[in-house]
Design an enzyme around this catalytic site. Structure first.
Site, mmCIF file in Angstrom:
data_model
loop_
_atom_site.group_PDB
_atom_site.id
_atom_site.type_symbol
_atom_site.label_atom_id
_atom_site.label_comp_id
_atom_site.label_asym_id
_atom_site.label_seq_id
_atom_site.Cartn_x
_atom_site.Cartn_y
_atom_site.Cartn_z
ATOM 1 N N ASP A 179 9.232 -3.749 6.475
ATOM 2 C CA ASP A 179 9.091 -2.439 5.655
ATOM 3 C C ASP A 179 10.314 -2.207 4.947
ATOM 4 O OD1 ASP A 179 6.335 -1.573 5.427
ATOM 5 O OD2 ASP A 179 6.691 -1.310 7.810
ATOM 6 N N GLU A 225 -5.794 1.903 4.321
ATOM 7 C CA GLU A 225 -5.048 1.408 5.063
ATOM 8 C C GLU A 225 -4.127 2.482 5.615
ATOM 9 O OE1 GLU A 225 -3.964 -2.814 3.326
ATOM 10 O OE2 GLU A 225 -2.318 -1.542 3.578
#
Lengths: 402, 263
Positions: free
Chosen positions: B60, B49
């Protein structure tokens, strides 16, 4: 046209829901809960009673005679949201959403704040109902709005500084979203502007529309006719949509939203999202599709405004829609123009406006002289300027206040 | 068949769980990113990824936020990320690569143009953190026309109705978020993840990867008992951050990743 969003929260191509999947179930729950109270007479009565008894509504519609005469044009009325409890229109939405949060059984309230007015309003209603309150605020905003930080703490809220990015409103919203996604079960996110994923832009607009409904009734009582022009500052866009919305169906009423022109036209020097030459383009930020200040890579730009409450890279999606269909015009006032208007209103009317609202006044100063004395303008005086006095003293005197 | 489907077929036939490392493109610089991809491929990554940095990464935690800030200081954009994929393909790397992004950078690049560029450089799929199934149809169709995967996220908070919608839009694999919250290493895995994977199996035959909070070989092993692959993000990004001051970032990360890789 009824100016309602579709089921996915879109006005035209603007709005929607762009959030991490974890937030979708709580957002669906919120949407269900909100639509259940939206037409519920008991809820609406409870809301209006609190606005009356706790917040002091209706706020006056005040004829600014000396300002009107000084400018020598339109007859200017001020919608006195600055006289609301806690000092700005933000309390309207905070009261509405706290009643909803209570109905949903949420015990922990989080909020973001820019200038601190929404944070103070949220801390206030949490104190009123004995709920835990956490407010996220950019470090830069905490510095320039130190008085509001103290007010929130006095009201029992925890203020958490945010040191990311430009340390302003956008960064505070990011951090509030991160808190919400982590504490979805216990927490209600009391978003303060007509922004974010559906249903927030709709819900905040509905709660703020009390401003326009009152103003419409008041001007009909005083002048026996509709106004020619409405003017309001636009950060996220809650005070302006609140004033404008009840007049949207009145096609003869011209409406002008005033964005922060800051100190220049380059990206990073202003917060005027509809300023295409200044970097405003359609994009997706913090849950909604609207106009954004961004660079060519789709990274969100830093913004600048003298007023923390307008210093934001995006704008509510309903504004983007109203701009796209030409129903509302959007203009800019620079830092200097807002500062001058701040002083002008103080001297001519004995009213110290918030720096945010000063942008609306600044635009009135520009266009009123071109209008005739039988034309009527309403400017939304969205908040009072007590919070800004220290900052303005520094700018005028060039010296830090004590 | 694209590289992602092939890889999961292979894992299934070998009865192994997959290991999916995540790094942010341009952290600490693009040259390092290219070498890190090659290293991850050599070290047994099933799928890689590659994060597209974004200025406002709401999903995040602090580790990946800091990585994105480092990348953005280098002004890394979508074009640079695609170019890096092209370079590792030229080097002969055949590990499936998916791009992990927020929606706005892709939207500004242009959805059609992005899909074409992905195909050209050899990227295999894309995962958009803030694109829920209600908003995903246009992009899904554009990607499907080019046999590119749209990896969809599912969360423990997702209702069955939502899981069905998610699986209807997904291709490649489904990414099951292990717990409510932002990305970041945790000491303990929640049992919500296993439950979510079981629920997802009733809606899809696609492979299921579990991510968020996984940082050790033991956690990977545990996850692969019920899921098809485990994603490790923040723990590797943290190791990159720790290595920045060292002479050889790549060698340091190699040691860390080799200890993680289940094979």
């Amino acid at each position: 046209m009824d100016f309602q969003p579709n089921a996915l929260g879109y006005w035209g191509e603007f709005g929607g829901r762009f959030v991490p999947e974890t937030l979708m179930s709580p957002i669906e729950e919120l949407t269900g809960a909100y639509f259940a109270v939206r037409d519920d007479a008991d809820f609406q009565t409870e809301f209006l009673n609190l606005l009356q008894d706790f917040s002091g509504r209706p706020t006056p519609l005040f004829y600014a005679k000396r300002l009107s005469e000084k400018l020598g044009g339109a007859k200017i009325y001020l919608k006195r949201e600055d006289l609301s409890h806690t000092g700005s229109h933000k309390i309207n939405n905070a009261v509405g959403q706290i009643l909803l949060a209570r109905r949903m059984g949420k015990k922990r309230i989080i909020a973001e704040t820019g200038a601190g007015q929404h944070g103070v309003a949220t801390a206030t209603v949490c104190a009123l109902f004995g709920l835990e309150c956490v407010v996220y605020m950019g470090d830069e905003d905490m510095r320039r709005q130190a008085l509001n930080v103290f007010r929130m703490r006095l009201l029992g809220a925890e203020v958490r500084g945010v040191g990311a990015g430009a340390k302003t409103l956008k960064d505070a919203i990011n951090e509030a979203l991160r808190d919400w996604v982590t504490n979805v079960d216990s927490t209600y996110y009391l978003l303060g502007s007509a922004l974010g994923p559906h249903p927030y832009p709709l819900m905040v607009r509905d709660f703020q529309s009390v401003i326009g409904r009152e103003a419409r009734r008041q001007i009909l009582e005083k002048e026996n006719r509709l106004p020619d022009v409405l003017v309001a500052c636009v950060g996220g866009g809650s005070n302006s949509i609140g004033l404008f919305h009840p007049f949207l169906v009145d096609e003869i009423v011209r409406m002008i939203g005033v964005e922060a022109g800051g100190k220049g036209n380059n990206l990073g020097e202003h917060a005027a999202r509809f300023n295409k030459a200044g970097g405003g383009r359609i994009g997706v930020l913090q849950g909604t599709k609207s106009y954004l200040l961004q660079n060519d890579d789709g990274q969100i730009a830093l913004t600048h405004s003298i007023s923390a409450g307008l210093d934001y890279a995006s704008v509510g999606p309903e504004h983007a829609f109203l701009q796209s269909i030409g129903r509302v015009e959007y203009a800019m006032a620079t830092d200097d123009e807002a500062l001058a208007a701040f002083q002008t209103l103080s001297e001519t009317e004995g009213i110290i406006p918030a720096l945010e609202s000063s942008h609306g006044i600044a635009h009135a100063v520009k266009i009123a002289p071109e209008m005739s004395p039988d034309e009527i303008m309403i400017v939304n005086l969205s908040g009072r300027g007590d919070k800004d006095v220290n900052q303005v003293q520094e700018m005028i005197d060039g010296t830090p206040s004590s | 068949m694209n590289r992602i489907d092939e890889k999961f077929k292979q894992l299934e036939s070998e009865k192994r769980g997959g290991f999916i490392p995540f790094i942010v493109a341009g952290d600490p610089n693009l040259a390092a990113t290219k070498n890190l991809i090659l290293l991850l491929a050599e070290s047994g990554a099933s799928v890689i990824e590659l994060g597209v940095p974004f200025s406002d990464p709401v999903a995040d935690g602090v580790t990946i936020q800091a990585a994105a800030e480092r990348a953005l200081r280098n002004r890394i954009g979508v074009t640079d990320v695609l170019e890096t994929v092209k370079e590792v393909r030229v080097e002969g790397c055949e590990t499936p690569i998916i791009l992990f992004s927020y929606f706005n950078p892709i939207l500004q690049f242009g959805l059609e143009k992005f899909a074409s560029a992905m195909k050209t450089v050899g990227a295999d799929g894309v995962l958009i953190t803030d694109l829920v199934p209600e908003e995903a149809e246009d992009f899904r169709r554009i990607l499907a026309e080019k046999d590119l995967a749209l990896i969809m996220l599912a969360a423990p908070t997702s209702s069955d109705e939502r899981l069905k919608k998610i699986c209807d839009k997904a291709s490649g694999f489904v990414y099951a978020v292990s717990r409510a919250g932002v990305t970041g290493a945790r000491n303990e895995m929640s049992n919500e993840a296993e439950n979510l994977v079981k629920r997802l199996r009733t809606f899809t035959d696609l492979p299921i990867a579990v991510g968020f909070g996984i940082s050790t070989a033991a956690q990977i092993e545990e996850v692969c008992k019920y899921a098809d692959a485990a994603v490790v993000g923040s723990a590797i990004v943290k190791e990159i951050e720790r290595s920045i001051e060292l002479v050889d970032v790549i060698e340091n990360v190699r040691k860390f990743v080799e200890n993680l890789s289940p094979n």
